[in-house]
Design a protein around this motif. Sequence first.
Motif, PDB file in Angstrom:
ATOM      1  N   GLN A  37       0.834  -1.205   0.000  1.00  0.00           N
ATOM      2  CA  GLN A  37       0.000   0.000   0.000  1.00  0.00           C
ATOM      3  C   GLN A  37       0.866   1.253   0.000  1.00  0.00           C
ATOM      4  OE1 GLN A  37      -2.564  -0.455   3.389  1.00  0.00           O
ATOM      5  NE2 GLN A  37      -4.019  -1.839   2.293  1.00  0.00           N
ATOM      6  N   ARG A  38       1.947   1.210   0.771  1.00  0.00           N
ATOM      7  CA  ARG A  38       2.814   2.378   0.796  1.00  0.00           C
ATOM      8  C   ARG A  38       3.466   2.615  -0.576  1.00  0.00           C
ATOM      9  NH1 ARG A  38       4.051   0.201   5.903  1.00  0.00           N
ATOM     10  NH2 ARG A  38       5.895  -0.809   5.060  1.00  0.00           N
ATOM     11  N   ARG A  39       3.918   1.498  -1.228  1.00  0.00           N
ATOM     12  CA  ARG A  39       4.515   1.644  -2.568  1.00  0.00           C
ATOM     13  C   ARG A  39       3.493   2.170  -3.561  1.00  0.00           C
ATOM     14  NH1 ARG A  39       6.862  -3.294  -1.227  1.00  0.00           N
ATOM     15  NH2 ARG A  39       5.376  -4.398  -2.530  1.00  0.00           N
ATOM     16  N   ALA A  40       2.269   1.605  -3.473  1.00  0.00           N
ATOM     17  CA  ALA A  40       1.219   2.062  -4.385  1.00  0.00           C
ATOM     18  C   ALA A  40       0.896   3.528  -4.158  1.00  0.00           C
ATOM     19  CB  ALA A  40      -0.040   1.202  -4.213  1.00  0.00           C
ATOM     20  N   ALA A  41       0.873   3.906  -2.868  1.00  0.00           N
ATOM     21  CA  ALA A  41       0.605   5.317  -2.574  1.00  0.00           C
ATOM     22  C   ALA A  41       1.719   6.204  -3.149  1.00  0.00           C
ATOM     23  CB  ALA A  41       0.478   5.516  -1.058  1.00  0.00           C
ATOM     24  N   GLY A  42       2.990   5.710  -3.048  1.00  0.00           N
ATOM     25  CA  GLY A  42       4.096   6.502  -3.618  1.00  0.00           C
ATOM     26  C   GLY A  42       4.004   6.606  -5.127  1.00  0.00           C
ATOM     27  N   ARG A  46       3.487   9.923  -7.314  1.00  0.00           N
ATOM     28  CA  ARG A  46       4.366  10.322  -8.405  1.00  0.00           C
ATOM     29  C   ARG A  46       3.602  10.492  -9.710  1.00  0.00           C
ATOM     30  NH1 ARG A  46       7.770   6.691  -5.735  1.00  0.00           N
ATOM     31  NH2 ARG A  46       7.176   5.005  -7.153  1.00  0.00           N
ATOM     32  N   ALA A  47       2.674   9.557 -10.007  1.00  0.00           N
ATOM     33  CA  ALA A  47       1.870   9.671 -11.218  1.00  0.00           C
ATOM     34  C   ALA A  47       1.040  10.951 -11.198  1.00  0.00           C
ATOM     35  CB  ALA A  47       0.971   8.441 -11.370  1.00  0.00           C
ATOM     36  N   ARG A  48       0.480  11.246 -10.013  1.00  0.00           N
ATOM     37  CA  ARG A  48      -0.322  12.448  -9.891  1.00  0.00           C
ATOM     38  C   ARG A  48       0.539  13.698 -10.120  1.00  0.00           C
ATOM     39  NH1 ARG A  48      -2.968  10.773  -6.131  1.00  0.00           N
ATOM     40  NH2 ARG A  48      -1.695  11.388  -4.367  1.00  0.00           N
ATOM     41  N   GLU A  49       1.737  13.665  -9.555  1.00  0.00           N
ATOM     42  CA  GLU A  49       2.627  14.810  -9.766  1.00  0.00           C
ATOM     43  C   GLU A  49       2.997  14.956 -11.248  1.00  0.00           C
ATOM     44  OE1 GLU A  49       5.902  14.102  -7.260  1.00  0.00           O
ATOM     45  OE2 GLU A  49       4.845  14.552  -5.375  1.00  0.00           O
ATOM     46  N   TRP A  50       3.285  13.804 -11.929  1.00  0.00           N
ATOM     47  CA  TRP A  50       3.644  13.864 -13.374  1.00  0.00           C
ATOM     48  C   TRP A  50       2.475  14.379 -14.204  1.00  0.00           C
ATOM     49  CZ3 TRP A  50       1.571  11.401 -17.581  1.00  0.00           C
ATOM     50  CH2 TRP A  50       2.270  11.563 -18.782  1.00  0.00           C
ATOM     51  N   ALA A  51       1.275  13.849 -13.855  1.00  0.00           N
ATOM     52  CA  ALA A  51       0.089  14.285 -14.591  1.00  0.00           C
ATOM     53  C   ALA A  51      -0.158  15.768 -14.383  1.00  0.00           C
ATOM     54  CB  ALA A  51      -1.129  13.465 -14.150  1.00  0.00           C
ATOM     55  N   GLN A  52       0.041  16.232 -13.147  1.00  0.00           N
ATOM     56  CA  GLN A  52      -0.149  17.657 -12.884  1.00  0.00           C
ATOM     57  C   GLN A  52       0.860  18.504 -13.673  1.00  0.00           C
ATOM     58  OE1 GLN A  52       0.104  17.954  -8.627  1.00  0.00           O
ATOM     59  NE2 GLN A  52      -2.004  17.153  -8.269  1.00  0.00           N
ATOM     60  N   ALA A  53       2.140  17.990 -13.684  1.00  0.00           N
ATOM     61  CA  ALA A  53       3.173  18.742 -14.428  1.00  0.00           C
ATOM     62  C   ALA A  53       2.878  18.745 -15.931  1.00  0.00           C
ATOM     63  CB  ALA A  53       4.554  18.136 -14.148  1.00  0.00           C
TER      64      ALA A  53
END
Length: 484
Positions: A37-42, A46-53
């Motif tokens: 769960q922690r890896r998935a959350a990370g 990261r995906a959310r940050e990339w998508a936002q960028a």
Amino acid sequence: MKIAVGAGSVASLVLAGVLVAVLGATWLMVRRLQAAQRRAAGESARAREWAQAETARLRGELDRREERLAEELRRVRALEEETAGRAAELARERDAVRELEAGRRAALERVAGLSAESARAEIVREAESEARREAAVSVREIERTAKAEADGRAREIIAGAIQRLASEQTAETVVSVFRLPGEDMKGRIIGREGRNIRAFEAVTGVNLIVDDTPESVQLSCFDPVRRETARLTLETLVADGRIHPVRIEEVHERSRAEVERLCVRAGEDALLAARVGEMAPELVRLLGTLRYRTSYGQNVLGHLVESAHIGGMMADELGVDAALVRRAALLHDIGKALTHEVEGSHAAIGAELARRHGESSEVVHAIEAHHGEVDPKTVEAVLTQAADACSGGRPGARREAVETYVRRLERLEEIAAAHDGVSKVFAMQAGREVRVMVQPEVVDDLRAQVIAREVAKRVAQELTYPGQIRITVVRESRVTAVAR
């Protein structure tokens, strides 16, 4: 009893161990799930940050494109406004021009005292008057041309009659020069009181001219076969040395037989050379007599053989009966062998000869139509005409006097140079082609075609020449730029 208690304790211990193992495995799985769960959350962060960028980057790119499109739209609108302004300005200028044109027309009408309709009617009347004057000039030119052509045709008829009937003719066609071994032979040819020369002329029908030319006499006669017979007779008499009336008659009979034999041999050789089959003996003999006749310096028999070859080649190319065309081309000038004896054109005489000696109707028609006296109705007749023109009109086939040749070339250049816009004129290929160089800024393509037709028409009307003359008008434009 103790044994029973011991067994229950062992079972309890085993059960406890199993529970402990299950709890341990469960705890381990929980820990693994928590780690996943922690890896998935990370990864999700990261995906959310990339998508936002990426979204921010795309939004910035879209903003920039919107700015460029807005700028282009502003520029287009500015151009539309400028175009609309210019269109309005042009409309105002057009209206002003129309007003000026109307004012100018009104001023002209006031000055001239005529309305537009009256002026138009006056122009039409002037055009009609000019057209009538040009028509009158054209009529006079046509009359003058017709008279000139009639005079030329009359001269041709008279010249043909003179060639058939008169005894005096140019030295090139009717005179043979005979060389003597010595000057004393002239006296023996003349004989006592001219007895021998009179007998010679009476027997041969040839004029024997004895003049001051050293060691030579001349034989003059319009009949080339008779002239050749007289030449052989004189050659035998001079070689033998015995010259008297009886001897002249004897030698002349032998010479005539020899010439007949040579004529038959020449006719047979012509048949072989032209690849023509059997022919009536009289036609073969008459064909051979043409070896002694020339037309504009061209040997007539050679011309016939050459025409037969040319006609046969053209017939092969067109898929026509080549043997028939060769036969017609070989016989098309056969009438020239009798033009000094029979009235009429050589085409009509030749056609009658061929008909009398069993030639086919196609050959007879081609012979009588080869000079256009009769309209050609068959392909063979047209090919015979073409072969005759090719053989007689090719460069070098016929010769003419140098003065006549030079005058014809000069006249060709004068006719072509008389047109406006012509810069240079060149008579080429012995006068068979005329190159006319025109000024491109003065003469357009349509005018160049008119010049070519007019020059060809005047050449055909004013000059006499064998074959045909090609008129080529060259209009060339050149643009040159210099890079420095």
